[in-house]
Design an enzyme around this catalytic site. Structure first.
Site, PDB file in Angstrom:
ATOM      1  N   GLN A   1       6.948   1.558  10.544  1.00  0.00           N
ATOM      2  CA  GLN A   1       6.701   1.905   9.125  1.00  0.00           C
ATOM      3  C   GLN A   1       5.275   1.503   8.752  1.00  0.00           C
ATOM      4  O   GLN A   1       4.840   0.390   9.024  1.00  0.00           O
ATOM      5  CB  GLN A   1       7.724   1.153   8.258  1.00  0.00           C
TER       6      GLN A   1
ATOM      7  N   ARG B   1       3.250  -9.584   2.451  1.00  0.00           N
ATOM      8  CA  ARG B   1       3.888  -8.886   1.338  1.00  0.00           C
ATOM      9  C   ARG B   1       3.095  -9.050   0.043  1.00  0.00           C
ATOM     10  O   ARG B   1       3.276 -10.021  -0.705  1.00  0.00           O
ATOM     11  CB  ARG B   1       5.297  -9.427   1.137  1.00  0.00           C
TER      12      ARG B   1
ATOM     13  N   ARG C   1      -2.097  -2.698   9.486  1.00  0.00           N
ATOM     14  CA  ARG C   1      -1.836  -3.859   8.617  1.00  0.00           C
ATOM     15  C   ARG C   1      -1.323  -5.056   9.396  1.00  0.00           C
ATOM     16  O   ARG C   1      -1.222  -6.159   8.846  1.00  0.00           O
ATOM     17  CB  ARG C   1      -0.839  -3.491   7.511  1.00  0.00           C
TER      18      ARG C   1
ATOM     19  N   HIS D   1      -2.156   0.399  -0.056  1.00  0.00           N
ATOM     20  CA  HIS D   1      -0.841   0.099  -0.620  1.00  0.00           C
ATOM     21  C   HIS D   1      -0.945  -1.031  -1.651  1.00  0.00           C
ATOM     22  O   HIS D   1      -0.345  -2.091  -1.530  1.00  0.00           O
ATOM     23  CB  HIS D   1       0.090  -0.300   0.531  1.00  0.00           C
TER      24      HIS D   1
ATOM     25  N   ASP E   1      10.158   5.540  -5.869  1.00  0.00           N
ATOM     26  CA  ASP E   1       9.421   5.661  -4.606  1.00  0.00           C
ATOM     27  C   ASP E   1       8.992   7.123  -4.491  1.00  0.00           C
ATOM     28  O   ASP E   1       9.695   7.947  -3.923  1.00  0.00           O
ATOM     29  CB  ASP E   1      10.318   5.260  -3.421  1.00  0.00           C
TER      30      ASP E   1
ATOM     31  N   GLU F   1      -0.635   3.599  -5.160  1.00  0.00           N
ATOM     32  CA  GLU F   1      -1.394   3.646  -3.917  1.00  0.00           C
ATOM     33  C   GLU F   1      -2.249   4.895  -3.814  1.00  0.00           C
ATOM     34  O   GLU F   1      -1.726   6.014  -3.841  1.00  0.00           O
ATOM     35  CB  GLU F   1      -0.422   3.620  -2.738  1.00  0.00           C
TER      36      GLU F   1
HETATM   37  O1  TA6 Z   1       4.804   2.795  -0.381  1.00  0.00           O
HETATM   38  C1  TA6 Z   1       6.143   2.751  -0.715  1.00  0.00           C
HETATM   39  C2  TA6 Z   1       6.953   2.378   0.514  1.00  0.00           C
HETATM   40  O2  TA6 Z   1       6.781   3.321   1.512  1.00  0.00           O
HETATM   41  C3  TA6 Z   1       8.424   2.171   0.144  1.00  0.00           C
HETATM   42  O3  TA6 Z   1       9.250   3.148   0.718  1.00  0.00           O
HETATM   43  C4  TA6 Z   1       8.747   0.775   0.654  1.00  0.00           C
HETATM   44  O4  TA6 Z   1       9.290   0.792   1.899  1.00  0.00           O
HETATM   45  C5  TA6 Z   1       7.381   0.121   0.617  1.00  0.00           C
HETATM   46  O5  TA6 Z   1       6.500   1.105   1.029  1.00  0.00           O
HETATM   47  C6  TA6 Z   1       7.216  -1.157   1.373  1.00  0.00           C
HETATM   48  O6  TA6 Z   1       7.206  -0.961   2.721  1.00  0.00           O
HETATM   49  P1  TA6 Z   1       7.170  -2.222   3.724  1.00  0.00           P
HETATM   50  O7  TA6 Z   1       7.126  -1.648   5.090  1.00  0.00           O
HETATM   51  O8  TA6 Z   1       5.930  -3.001   3.393  1.00  0.00           O
HETATM   52  O9  TA6 Z   1       8.409  -3.031   3.437  1.00  0.00           O
END
Ligand code: TA6
Length: 318
Positions: A88, A70, A93, A171, A216, A275
């Site tokens: 996601q 993080r 990563r 990111h 966001d 980003e």
């Molecule tokens: O880049 C923004 C985003 O897509 C937000 O929606 C939020 O979820 C963030 O990334 C962090 O994502 P993560 O999967 O690292 O918790």
């Protein structure tokens, strides 16, 4: 840092980080430094010549695969967000990258010494969720002036003639003094997709962007330069990008921060993600084709009110 024996400057040091995860430390003569974990090819630290940290890393970050780290600069590939069937932000990563033994040369050779080449390739495991053969090469460079450059080269090595598509983002979590005192310049009047409103499309108003709640948004077809102005710290971050048309701006604010286990409740005040990304129109690569996406980050002293470094000037210059 110089090597104990020769006293020569050590620009690239291979060592172990948290939980023994392999990491590389890049150093430059003026004292700037950067740290890159092979896990996720993730930059987790970028410091200026005064040793001040320029990237946010949560105090609750876990360095435990398969969880993503993080903070710093996670790389979202081959999928940004939940735009697809993968987890996601894709899988790059939370994979263990290798040091690239034989990186193809860059067209322009640079005098930089503090750089590392990393590589991630397809695996049988990943082919089950993303049935493509690819090579992802990343060069992370710390410039003599302390700039941080990241160049991704992604090649489709499919042997079945199939193209593949992907979305992407660096990111980046910028360290800032106080989110309510920060402005972002370069995204005014642009269209954006609001991820808090079901990706509905809106147009940004004319002034610099400031923050007073969760945000966001993916700004579309942005200029190649964006400035993040931290008034309190009299510092401006310049983000220059190439091959990455969009820019995502994210701050979870208080509720999401509290709801995120690896994020401190009040840490949202000290970070802002801006980003360099390609999220609106996925990139398609045919077999043998290579895509390149680059970002350059600089942190420059600024005193906006005195106009010493007017971000607009920063955006227009060089
Ligand atoms: O880049 C923004 C985003 O897509 C937000 O929606 C939020 O979820 C963030 O990334 C962090 O994502 P993560 O999967 O690292 O918790």
């Amino acid at each position: 840092m110089s090597s104990p024996s020769s006293g020569e400057m050590v620009f690239v040091e291979h060592t172990k980080g948290v939980n023994g995860l392999p990491k590389v430390i890049l150093r430059e003569v003026r004292g700037c430094s950067a740290e890159v974990y092979l896990y996720g090819a993730q930059v987790t630290s970028w410091k200026n010549e005064h040793g001040e940290e320029l990237l946010f890393l949560s105090s609750k970050a876990t360095f435990k695969p398969p969880k993503a780290i993080r903070g710093g600069i996670p790389i979202c590939f081959p999928q940004f967000g939940v735009q697809g069937s993968l987890e996601q932000h894709g899988f790059a990563r939370n994979r263990h990258w290798m040091v690239d033994p034989d990186p193809p040369p860059f067209l322009t050779c640079s005098p930089n010494k503090a750089f590392i080449d990393l590589i991630l390739k397809h695996s049988e495991e990943d082919a089950k969720i993303w049935p493509h053969r690819y090579e992802f090469r990343l060069r992370v460079t710390l410039g003599p002036g302390g700039d941080l450059m990241m160049t991704s080269r992604i090649r489709n090595t499919n042997t079945d003639g199939k193209p593949f598509m992907f979305t992407f983002s660096y990111h980046t979590y910028f360290a800032i003094t106080d989110i309510s005192e920060v402005r972002v310049e370069g995204l005014e009047t642009l269209d954006y997709l609001d991820y808090l409103k079901n990706k509905e499309r809106f147009t940004e108003q004319g002034d610099a962007i400031t923050f007073e709640a969760e945000v966001d948004k993916a700004y579309l077809s942005t200029p190649t330069k964006i400035a993040i102005i931290d008034h309190e710290r009299k510092r401006t971050y310049e983000l220059r990008k190439d091959g990455l048309p969009d820019a995502v701006v994210w701050n979870p604010w208080d509720k999401k921060a509290k709801a995120t286990p690896d994020f401190g409740d009040n840490e949202y005040k000290q970070m802002l993600c801006v980003e360099a990304a390609c999220v609106e129109k996925p990139i398609t690569l045919k077999p043998g084709e290579e895509w390149r996406g680059r970002q350059e980050l600089s942190a420059v002293p600024s005193s906006y009110c005195s106009g010493q470094l007017d971000p607009q000037k920063a955006l227009q210059s060089s």
